[in-house]
Scaffold this motif. Structure first.
Motif, mmCIF file in Angstrom:
data_model
loop_
_atom_site.group_PDB
_atom_site.id
_atom_site.type_symbol
_atom_site.label_atom_id
_atom_site.label_comp_id
_atom_site.label_asym_id
_atom_site.label_seq_id
_atom_site.Cartn_x
_atom_site.Cartn_y
_atom_site.Cartn_z
ATOM 1 N N LEU A 179 73.586 132.790 28.355
ATOM 2 C CA LEU A 179 74.019 131.752 27.424
ATOM 3 C C LEU A 179 72.897 130.748 27.216
ATOM 4 O O LEU A 179 72.306 130.252 28.176
ATOM 5 N N GLN A 180 72.585 130.452 25.970
ATOM 6 C CA GLN A 180 71.543 129.490 25.635
ATOM 7 C C GLN A 180 72.188 128.116 25.426
ATOM 8 O O GLN A 180 72.929 127.904 24.466
ATOM 9 N N ILE A 181 71.905 127.203 26.333
ATOM 10 C CA ILE A 181 72.584 125.909 26.333
ATOM 11 C C ILE A 181 72.206 125.055 25.120
ATOM 12 O O ILE A 181 73.076 124.487 24.452
ATOM 13 N N ILE A 182 70.918 124.960 24.815
ATOM 14 C CA ILE A 182 70.474 124.043 23.757
ATOM 15 C C ILE A 182 71.044 124.424 22.393
ATOM 16 O O ILE A 182 71.631 123.570 21.700
ATOM 17 N N PRO A 183 70.930 125.687 21.931
ATOM 18 C CA PRO A 183 71.560 126.028 20.635
ATOM 19 C C PRO A 183 73.071 125.823 20.658
ATOM 20 O O PRO A 183 73.647 125.378 19.659
ATOM 21 N N THR A 184 73.696 126.140 21.796
ATOM 22 C CA THR A 184 75.143 125.946 21.903
ATOM 23 C C THR A 184 75.509 124.471 21.773
ATOM 24 O O THR A 184 76.502 124.116 21.132
ATOM 25 N N TYR A 185 74.698 123.613 22.363
ATOM 26 C CA TYR A 185 74.947 122.172 22.292
ATOM 27 C C TYR A 185 74.871 121.682 20.848
ATOM 28 O O TYR A 185 75.715 120.899 20.393
ATOM 29 N N PHE A 186 73.870 122.142 20.108
ATOM 30 C CA PHE A 186 73.729 121.725 18.706
ATOM 31 C C PHE A 186 74.858 122.278 17.839
ATOM 32 O O PHE A 186 75.323 121.612 16.909
#
Length: 273
Positions: free
Chosen positions: A118-125
């Motif tokens: 899971l990619q946190i930064i793209p998910t956060y955006f």
């Protein structure tokens, strides 16, 4: 025979050494939770010169917002586990029973979810773009992070259920919802227990996702309350270690009490599937 015995003895020795290496950090955390501040800061394996058993845990519970963290962890874990069981069991049933191109593509995406992190930064955006609150976003991301394995677990078990059961229910007039929840879902009890336990441990122990989305101390889950003992100039390591011990106790108790269900549920799904 002698070679087999020698190989078995060497294998047992290696496994004991591995178990010993795994237990060293556990021993260090427990021992340091009983030390005073100066001794705990050294982070060694020596026994405490002055045992601070009640004082450390009392101060940690009093100052660390443990009760609030426990409530937050319980609420988030219960919501995530319920959604995961309902969504993943129904999704696995549809993917297994409908042999269409779309179902195969979705099943392939599920398998990719097992190996791709899971990619946190793209998910956060993405969550910000959808105007999700931090608490809601954390719940959604935790559910999404554990969906692939849960669907995979259910799919393997549903393969063992004969499709003739579905056909008999349709002949008797059962609809899709009634077929699944009244007939199929009770048959999934072994794998459901396994999924509940595994997802409970995963969500309860989660640190990475929670630290990004639960950015307020009042919303911290139990593992995140460890940050309450770090300051700009000093850190209360004895309270940090006590917090780690207390945070892991529920998960350790659940695993030790129900580990036979984890093994049986995963094995039955793998063998029958």
């Amino acid at each position: 025979m002698k070679k087999n015995r020698l190989f078995t003895s060497i294998l047992n020795l290696v496994l004991w050494l591995c178990a010993f290496l795994i237990l060293i950090p556990v021993y260090m955390v427990i021992m340091n939770s009983f030390k005073n501040q100066s001794e705990a800061a050294k982070m060694n394996m020596m026994l405490p010169t002055q045992w601070q058993i009640l004082k450390n845990y009392h101060d940690m519970i009093k100052e660390g917002g443990i009760l609030r963290g426990f409530v937050n962890s319980t609420v988030i874990t219960v919501i995530c586990v319920l959604f995961l069981i309902i969504l993943c069991s129904t999704m696995a049933f549809v993917l297994e029973r409908r042999k269409t191109v779309l179902s195969r593509m979705v099943n392939m995406a599920v398998i990719f979810g097992l190996v791709l992190p899971l990619q946190i930064i793209p998910t956060y955006f993405v969550c910000n773009f959808l105007h999700l609150t931090h608490e809601t976003a954390a719940v959604f991301v935790l559910i999404a992070a554990n969906m692939s394995f849960t669907v995979f677990l259910y799919t393997g078990f549903i393969k063992s259920i004969p499709q003739e059961i579905d056909e008999s229910a349709w002949i008797d007039g059962a609809g899709q919802t009634e077929l699944f929840f009244r007939i199929i879902f009770p048959l999934l009890q072994p794998v459901t227990i396994t999924a509940v336990i595994i997802n409970f441990m995963a969500v309860w122990n989660d640190f990475g996702i929670s630290i990004y989305f639960l950015n307020s101390a009042k919303n911290y889950t139990l593992p995140l309350t460890v940050y309450n003992f770090f300051g700009n100039h000093s850190s209360d390591w004895q309270l940090v270690f006590a917090n780690v011990v207390l945070s892991t106790l529920p998960v350790a108790a659940v695993y030790l009490l129900l580990q036979k269900y984890i093994i049986s549920g995963m094995t039955s799904g793998a063998v029958k599937g």
